[in-house]
Write a protein that holds these residues in place. Structure first.
Motif, PDB file in Angstrom:
ATOM      1  N   MET B  65       0.824  -1.219   0.000  1.00  0.00           N
ATOM      2  CA  MET B  65       0.000   0.000   0.000  1.00  0.00           C
ATOM      3  C   MET B  65       0.844   1.250   0.000  1.00  0.00           C
ATOM      4  O   MET B  65       0.572   2.205  -0.733  1.00  0.00           O
ATOM      5  N   ILE B  66       1.891   1.274   0.856  1.00  0.00           N
ATOM      6  CA  ILE B  66       2.734   2.470   0.888  1.00  0.00           C
ATOM      7  C   ILE B  66       3.395   2.654  -0.473  1.00  0.00           C
ATOM      8  O   ILE B  66       3.353   3.731  -1.070  1.00  0.00           O
ATOM      9  N   GLY B  67       3.990   1.555  -0.972  1.00  0.00           N
ATOM     10  CA  GLY B  67       4.650   1.634  -2.271  1.00  0.00           C
ATOM     11  C   GLY B  67       3.692   2.099  -3.355  1.00  0.00           C
ATOM     12  O   GLY B  67       3.961   3.057  -4.077  1.00  0.00           O
ATOM     13  N   GLY B  68       2.558   1.434  -3.439  1.00  0.00           N
ATOM     14  CA  GLY B  68       1.585   1.756  -4.488  1.00  0.00           C
ATOM     15  C   GLY B  68       1.077   3.176  -4.387  1.00  0.00           C
ATOM     16  O   GLY B  68       1.062   3.923  -5.372  1.00  0.00           O
ATOM     17  N   ASN B  69       0.688   3.579  -3.184  1.00  0.00           N
ATOM     18  CA  ASN B  69       0.137   4.922  -3.021  1.00  0.00           C
ATOM     19  C   ASN B  69       1.167   5.994  -3.376  1.00  0.00           C
ATOM     20  O   ASN B  69       0.845   6.969  -4.057  1.00  0.00           O
ATOM     21  N   VAL B  70       2.421   5.823  -2.911  1.00  0.00           N
ATOM     22  CA  VAL B  70       3.430   6.844  -3.182  1.00  0.00           C
ATOM     23  C   VAL B  70       3.772   6.879  -4.670  1.00  0.00           C
ATOM     24  O   VAL B  70       3.806   7.952  -5.289  1.00  0.00           O
ATOM     25  N   ALA B 133      -9.214   6.449  -4.973  1.00  0.00           N
ATOM     26  CA  ALA B 133      -9.906   7.479  -4.210  1.00  0.00           C
ATOM     27  C   ALA B 133      -8.948   8.528  -3.669  1.00  0.00           C
ATOM     28  O   ALA B 133      -9.339   9.672  -3.466  1.00  0.00           O
ATOM     29  N   PHE B 134      -7.705   8.166  -3.424  1.00  0.00           N
ATOM     30  CA  PHE B 134      -6.833   9.125  -2.747  1.00  0.00           C
ATOM     31  C   PHE B 134      -5.564   9.458  -3.516  1.00  0.00           C
ATOM     32  O   PHE B 134      -5.302  10.614  -3.835  1.00  0.00           O
ATOM     33  N   ALA B 135      -4.774   8.416  -3.855  1.00  0.00           N
ATOM     34  CA  ALA B 135      -3.442   8.684  -4.409  1.00  0.00           C
ATOM     35  C   ALA B 135      -3.508   9.463  -5.721  1.00  0.00           C
ATOM     36  O   ALA B 135      -2.647  10.283  -6.000  1.00  0.00           O
ATOM     37  N   LEU B 136      -4.565   9.213  -6.525  1.00  0.00           N
ATOM     38  CA  LEU B 136      -4.638   9.872  -7.830  1.00  0.00           C
ATOM     39  C   LEU B 136      -4.848  11.374  -7.701  1.00  0.00           C
ATOM     40  O   LEU B 136      -4.590  12.119  -8.637  1.00  0.00           O
ATOM     41  N   GLY B 137      -5.328  11.833  -6.543  1.00  0.00           N
ATOM     42  CA  GLY B 137      -5.630  13.255  -6.429  1.00  0.00           C
ATOM     43  C   GLY B 137      -4.853  13.976  -5.352  1.00  0.00           C
ATOM     44  O   GLY B 137      -5.187  15.120  -5.032  1.00  0.00           O
ATOM     45  N   ASN B 138      -3.830  13.324  -4.772  1.00  0.00           N
ATOM     46  CA  ASN B 138      -3.132  13.959  -3.662  1.00  0.00           C
ATOM     47  C   ASN B 138      -1.623  13.815  -3.781  1.00  0.00           C
ATOM     48  O   ASN B 138      -1.112  12.991  -4.526  1.00  0.00           O
ATOM     49  N   LYS B 139      -0.927  14.666  -2.998  1.00  0.00           N
ATOM     50  CA  LYS B 139       0.540  14.656  -3.019  1.00  0.00           C
ATOM     51  C   LYS B 139       1.063  13.399  -2.324  1.00  0.00           C
ATOM     52  O   LYS B 139       0.361  12.775  -1.528  1.00  0.00           O
ATOM     53  N   PRO B 140       2.332  13.023  -2.619  1.00  0.00           N
ATOM     54  CA  PRO B 140       2.883  11.790  -2.047  1.00  0.00           C
ATOM     55  C   PRO B 140       2.840  11.737  -0.520  1.00  0.00           C
ATOM     56  O   PRO B 140       2.584  10.666   0.042  1.00  0.00           O
ATOM     57  N   GLY B 141       3.091  12.872   0.150  1.00  0.00           N
ATOM     58  CA  GLY B 141       3.113  12.850   1.618  1.00  0.00           C
ATOM     59  C   GLY B 141       1.806  12.372   2.211  1.00  0.00           C
ATOM     60  O   GLY B 141       1.753  11.330   2.870  1.00  0.00           O
ATOM     61  N   ALA B 143      -0.558  10.942   0.720  1.00  0.00           N
ATOM     62  CA  ALA B 143      -0.879   9.625   0.176  1.00  0.00           C
ATOM     63  C   ALA B 143      -0.230   8.537   1.015  1.00  0.00           C
ATOM     64  O   ALA B 143      -0.818   7.481   1.253  1.00  0.00           O
ATOM     65  N   MET B 144       1.016   8.834   1.485  1.00  0.00           N
ATOM     66  CA  MET B 144       1.687   7.832   2.308  1.00  0.00           C
ATOM     67  C   MET B 144       0.959   7.657   3.637  1.00  0.00           C
ATOM     68  O   MET B 144       0.753   6.529   4.091  1.00  0.00           O
ATOM     69  N   LEU B 145       0.571   8.804   4.237  1.00  0.00           N
ATOM     70  CA  LEU B 145      -0.151   8.713   5.510  1.00  0.00           C
ATOM     71  C   LEU B 145      -1.440   7.915   5.337  1.00  0.00           C
ATOM     72  O   LEU B 145      -1.793   7.077   6.161  1.00  0.00           O
ATOM     73  N   ASP B 146      -2.138   8.203   4.237  1.00  0.00           N
ATOM     74  CA  ASP B 146      -3.385   7.492   3.962  1.00  0.00           C
ATOM     75  C   ASP B 146      -3.130   5.991   3.847  1.00  0.00           C
ATOM     76  O   ASP B 146      -3.882   5.177   4.376  1.00  0.00           O
ATOM     77  N   ALA B 147      -2.017   5.644   3.159  1.00  0.00           N
ATOM     78  CA  ALA B 147      -1.683   4.226   3.005  1.00  0.00           C
ATOM     79  C   ALA B 147      -1.414   3.590   4.359  1.00  0.00           C
ATOM     80  O   ALA B 147      -1.934   2.517   4.664  1.00  0.00           O
TER      81      ALA B 147
END
Lengths: 204, 230
Positions: B65-70, B133-141, B143-147
């Motif tokens: 998840m972290i890898g994918g989201n970032v 829902a999240f990574a496509l519209g947000n910055k990496p930081g 996105a990582m927290l979300d993951a």
């Protein structure tokens, strides 16, 4: 006889939902009415029946160790099986896309019925699960792999239609508020799973 | 120059702002991926027979998840909208292959037990769902927290279910490095002349569903805003 055994096993004994929990997400999300459940169930049978044999060919003629010997005998030691996840999912995603286009062109009525469900199926665990079980169990021929795919699809259809029918009726029952919706569906599926365990160990 | 540094500092600060902290804590309870968003149940239930498997699975999902989201968040501006599903699947599948190969190399017996379920992380709806829902519209930081938040929300449900099932089903928890942790003295067991018997039903698949159902029940009884209409 072998075929019948694999088919029946796929439906009852090794049911995708009750024994392996595969495809649970769409099972929970799309089981509110019987009509949509039937639509999604047939789409799953369709896609499993197509992707399992294709992945079987891929596995046996490209990915498995020594599978490339039909190209040249010196490839006998090449083992590409670490690529199987990415290849299987690519096959599934593209097949779903292709099936969607073909159905839209040649069977608009079917497309109307299945249309919205087909894209969902690319990320349905039961499809990739079917491919991975096929790889793990090493079916001896493509016929058996296909029958396994169809059987698991029928088992999935059976499960989702059954739970949809129960959910339609249970709306009139007085269940505790916090259990409404998701909670009772989980418990019902558990009870149905127990019933399906009666088929365990049956050999045909 | 100075303005650039101040914005950089602001960005750094905002990583742990209240809004971002919510990204971490919300998925643990109010928007838990399993019990509220209904994502990722496919692979969550089958590997909760033992705590050990649940821990490994949670770590694998955390990593993917972290890898994918970032990665998807970094590429969000160059991914064409139409083929985004395929791009996401390729990113996830590559990460899962890494996990699978590492597992096969370092703990082949666990890899054997998890069998197809490592591969099924690819189609785990939590990962695709959060990417969409999240990574496509947000910055990496963020996105990582979300993951991290969602993976943790997934992990605690998994651990809770595994704990219940292993304690009641096997009577002891086996974990590498700790041996077997027993909860009842041996003499209490029926085989040794006692009165207690392990409930073998807990090890069978249906009880995973019932356990999750009960967790959902408890959670919704505590937080009534989550109750569904029908």
């Amino acid at each position: 006889m072998e075929y019948l055994s694999i088919f029946v096993k796929g439906i009852f004994v090794e049911n995708m939902i009750f024994a392996y929990f595969l495809g649970m997400c769409s099972y929970l999300a799309v089981s509110k009415t019987v009509k949509t459940a039937v639509g999604l169930g047939f789409a799953v049978i369709f896609v499993l029946g197509i992707t399992v044999p294709i992945n079987y060919l891929l596995e046996n003629f490209v990915l498995k160790e020594g599978a490339l010997t039909w190209l040249s005998p010196e490839y006998a030691t090449v083992d590409l099986s670490f690529l199987s996840f990415i290849m299987f999912i690519a096959v599934i995603a593209s097949m779903v896309q292709l099936v969607e286009m073909i159905v839209e062109k040649f069977a608009p009525a079917l497309y109307g019925a299945l249309g919205i469900f087909l894209p969902l199926i690319a990320v349905n665990c039961s499809i990739l699960g079917g491919a991975l079980f096929m790889q793990e169990r090493q079916y001896p021929s493509i016929g058996e792999a296909t029958v396994f795919g169809l059987g698991s699809g029928v088992g999935w259809l059976l499960a989702i239609v059954a739970i949809a029918a129960i959910r339609e009726k249970i709306r009139y029952s007085n269940i505790p508020d916090p259990l409404k919706g998701l909670g009772i569906t989980f418990i019902l599926t558990g009870l149905m799973g127990m019933a399906f365990m009666a088929f365990m160990g049956i050999e045909i | 120059m100075s303005t650039e540094t101040t914005t950089a500092v602001e960005k750094k600060e905002s990583l742990f702002s209240k809004k971002n902290r919510k990204l971490l804590t919300d998925p643990l309870d109010d928007s838990n991926p399993i019990t509220v968003q209904v994502l990722g149940i496919c692979s969550a239930l089958a590997i909760t027979v033992q705590v050990q498997q649940a821990v490994i699975m949670s770590l694998a999902v955390l990593f993917v998840m972290i890898g994918g989201n970032v990665i998807v968040s970094l590429m969000r501006n160059i991914i064409p909208d139409r083929i985004r599903i395929i791009v996401q699947l390729v990113v996830i599948a590559s990460l899962v292959i890494i996990v699978d190969e590492v597992l096969k190399a370092y703990s082949p017996d666990i890899s054997e037990k998890l069998s197809v379920f490592v591969g099924l992380i690819i189609t785990n709806c939590i990962i695709m769902g959060r990417l969409e829902a999240f990574a496509l519209g947000n910055k990496p930081g963020p996105a990582m927290l979300d993951a991290v938040g969602n993976a943790m929300g997934y992990a605690w449900i998994l651990l809770a279910v595994a704990l219940v099932r292993e304690v009641f089903g096997s009577g002891a928890i086996s974990f590498p490095g700790m041996g077997q942790v027993k909860f009842l003295p041996d003499s209490w067991f029926y085989a040794n002349g006692g009165f207690y018997e392990n409930n073998n039903l807990m090890i069978l698949p249906p009880m995973a569903l019932v356990t999750v159902g009960v967790i959902i029940w408890i959670q919704r009884a505590r937080n009534r805003s989550l109750i569904e209409e029908n």
